[in-house]
Design an enzyme around this catalytic site. Structure first.
Site, mmCIF file in Angstrom:
data_model
loop_
_atom_site.group_PDB
_atom_site.id
_atom_site.type_symbol
_atom_site.label_atom_id
_atom_site.label_comp_id
_atom_site.label_asym_id
_atom_site.label_seq_id
_atom_site.Cartn_x
_atom_site.Cartn_y
_atom_site.Cartn_z
ATOM 1 N N HIS A 52 -38.954 -64.224 -1.059
ATOM 2 C CA HIS A 52 -38.943 -65.284 -2.074
ATOM 3 C C HIS A 52 -39.698 -64.842 -3.333
ATOM 4 C CE1 HIS A 52 -38.365 -69.888 -2.439
ATOM 5 N NE2 HIS A 52 -38.247 -69.310 -3.616
ATOM 6 N N ARG A 106 -31.573 -71.029 -3.117
ATOM 7 C CA ARG A 106 -32.245 -71.862 -2.126
ATOM 8 C C ARG A 106 -31.740 -71.481 -0.743
ATOM 9 N NH1 ARG A 106 -34.885 -72.639 -5.913
ATOM 10 N NH2 ARG A 106 -35.597 -74.590 -6.859
ATOM 11 N N GLU A 125 -39.094 -70.343 5.976
ATOM 12 C CA GLU A 125 -39.848 -69.264 5.330
ATOM 13 C C GLU A 125 -41.286 -69.243 5.836
ATOM 14 O OE1 GLU A 125 -39.380 -69.552 1.080
ATOM 15 O OE2 GLU A 125 -37.217 -69.194 1.182
#
Length: 530
Positions: free
Chosen positions: A279, A232, A261
């Site tokens: 990601h 995370r 992000e």
């Protein structure tokens, strides 16, 4: 009879449709076309999405017949869970679909950092041949530190064991016996930072873990350290990481996750000693197919009225209406229990006393475990995997029922033993026609406090002036105290104060208060709707 309508708003694997079976009227819509989505929702019983479709309050209102919203993946950022819950719509996802993919990506980052694979590839494609520039290091005989030894961390440990490395881990909630099974030595975070040649992170992001690795931790590290975060964003302090890489304090880093992000404008993008991926933890064909099939099965269960193990907001299935209101309370009690624990958990008793004990209350045990492990596990916890997580950690679990309760109509208690032999207990009840959730006991200190998002729990020797001390400190820190109760064993004995506060209290303030009042326990606990 018309078949129930299942609306698929994004491209899912053919296996997803196959898993739904022939009993549904499966329709498709482009979820990114807002008008088309809102027009297609009326009449639909189920909505299946991935990450691009925004399922907000407006969409949920348009789908007035919705029973379940299914996200074919792990994250739920695009689904308004609160609005869905208010509308009585179940939300499900696929919490274990990406565990192997995430573990393999972390290992890929570690190997790439060791051998400069992305840099060497870019150099070759630029027409260069610079072998000496990309001299790397072997894994063999190195020390790899794993921060978080949950399901993904354990998979990483199993796969790395074949490289001939020494495995160490930091995870205060994993018993030594579980680590021993994996061939991992448990250590404190400071020791891990000092000893590790490589570090990989696999823990949930919570107030306690945000910024867990920062300037202080990097100051302990070897200059040769290579660190990876595919868990995370924000667990590594990005400013501290930039400083450590810029000054050569550590050798390299690999990130798959970021505080923001995409990380547009981040100074990390300009560093030559960092490798970045957008990601990709769940971005494999296999993970996507597993996710689709998993949520298709959950949709079937939801529309058939069965218990849905991966429901994140409400539990479906044959749970008595008298028992059902206790589920969210028990989940929150589990979070409070976990917040009080200083060591790994050895055993948990879930006690249900009162009128509801005449019904099947096994779901309350699952809710308690879900609450406990949601607070300490790196993976999403559901009613189905919570017992498995307890088993993996060697936690003995027992359900105790009694149809009589002396003080309350119904009393729910979680009582546990930690690996150091200490014991913790929390109890709660539902009061009044509105079924208000209340904490009524912590470690056998009797209280009655409405459940809230932020608590501070303190235990100290009862004496004059204590309230003035922490009242001043919290006031100076701009922390508003919304409520307070004090319980004590006897005059001059141990006392417990529980404060409800409006915001998270900085760690340095808690540490200062603990020293000033000589507290034997000082905990800030955050409680969320799971």
């Amino acid at each position: 009879m018309a078949k129930p309508i299942v609306l698929i708003a994004e491209e899912l694997s053919p296996a997803t449709v196959d898993a739904l079976g022939p009993d549904f009227d499966v329709r498709n819509v482009d979820g990114t076309d807002r008008t088309a989505l809102l027009e297609a929702l009326p009449g639909a019983k189920a909505l299946l999405v991935r990450s691009a479709t925004k399922v907000d309050e407006e969409a949920i209102a348009a789908g007035k017949d919705l029973v379940v919203i299914a996200r074919a993946g792990v994250g739920l950022d695009n689904v308004d869970i609160k609005a869905a819950t208010a509308a009585g719509v179940m939300v499900v996802n696929a919490p274990t679909s990406n565990v192997i993919s995430a573990a393999e990506l972390a290992i890929g980052h570690l190997l790439s950092l060791a051998r400069f694979i992305p840099d060497a590839n870019a150099s070759m494609k630029a027409g260069e041949w610079k072998r000496s520039q990309f001299t790397g290091v072997e894994f063999f005989d190195k020390t790899v530190g794993i921060v978080g030894l949950g399901r993904i961390g354990a998979l990483v440990a199993e796969r790395l064991s074949g490289f001939g490395v020494e495995l160490i881990a930091y995870d205060p909630f994993v018993p030594p016996a579980r680590a021993q099974q994996l061939g991992v030595q448990m250590v404190e975070l400071d020791e891990l930072m000092r000893r590790a040649d490589f570090i990989t992170i696999h823990i949930p992001k919570t107030p306690e873990t945000t910024g867990l690795i920062g300037d202080k931790e990097f100051a302990l590290a070897k200059p040769s350290l290579r660190i990876v975060n595919a868990s995370r964003g924000g667990i590594i302090d990005e400013a501290a990481l930039h400083a450590a890489l810029s000054t050569g304090r550590i050798a390299a880093a690999g990130l798959d996750v970021f505080v923001s992000e995409p990380p547009t404008g981040s100074p990390l993008l300009d560093l030559p000693t960092i490798q970045l991926t957008p990601h990709l933890g769940a971005s494999t064909d296999e993970a996507q197919e597993k996710a689709g099939v998993s949520v298709a099965k959950s949709v079937r269960l939801a529309l058939e009225g069965e218990l849905v193990p991966d429901a994140v907001n409400v539990a479906g299935g044959a749970i008595d209406q008298s028992v059902r209101p206790g589920l969210p309370l028990m989940e929150k009690l589990g979070q409070v229990f976990a917040g009080l624990a200083n060591h790994a958990i050895a055993a948990i008793d879930v006690e249900v006393r009162g009128e509801i004990a005449q019904f099947d209350v096994s779901a309350l045990k699952l809710a308690a475990l879900k609450g406990v492990f949601s607070a300490i596990s790196s993976e999403q916890v559901s009613y189905v995997n919570a017992p498995l997580l307890a088993e993996q950690r060697g936690v003995a679990v027992r359900l105790v029922t009694e149809t009589s309760s002396d003080e309350y109509r119904n009393l729910l208690t979680i009582r546990g033993t930690l690996v150091d032999g200490s014991q913790i207990s929390v109890a709660g009840t539902l009061t009044g026609q509105r079924q208000v959730e209340k904490l009524v006991s912590i470690n056998d200190f009797e209280i009655e406090v409405p459940m809230a998002e932020h608590f501070i729990v303190m235990v100290y020797t009862d004496r004059p002036g204590i309230v003035a001390v922490y009242g001043r400190e919290f006031g100076d820190a701009k922390v508003n105290i919304a409520g307070m109760q004090i319980a004590r064993e006897e005059r001059g004995g141990n006392a417990l104060s529980i404060l409800t506060v409006d915001s998270r209290v900085p760690d340095e303030v808690l540490d200062r208060v603990a020293k000033e009042i000589d507290a034997s326990l000082m905990k800030a606990i955050e409680v969320v709707d799971l």
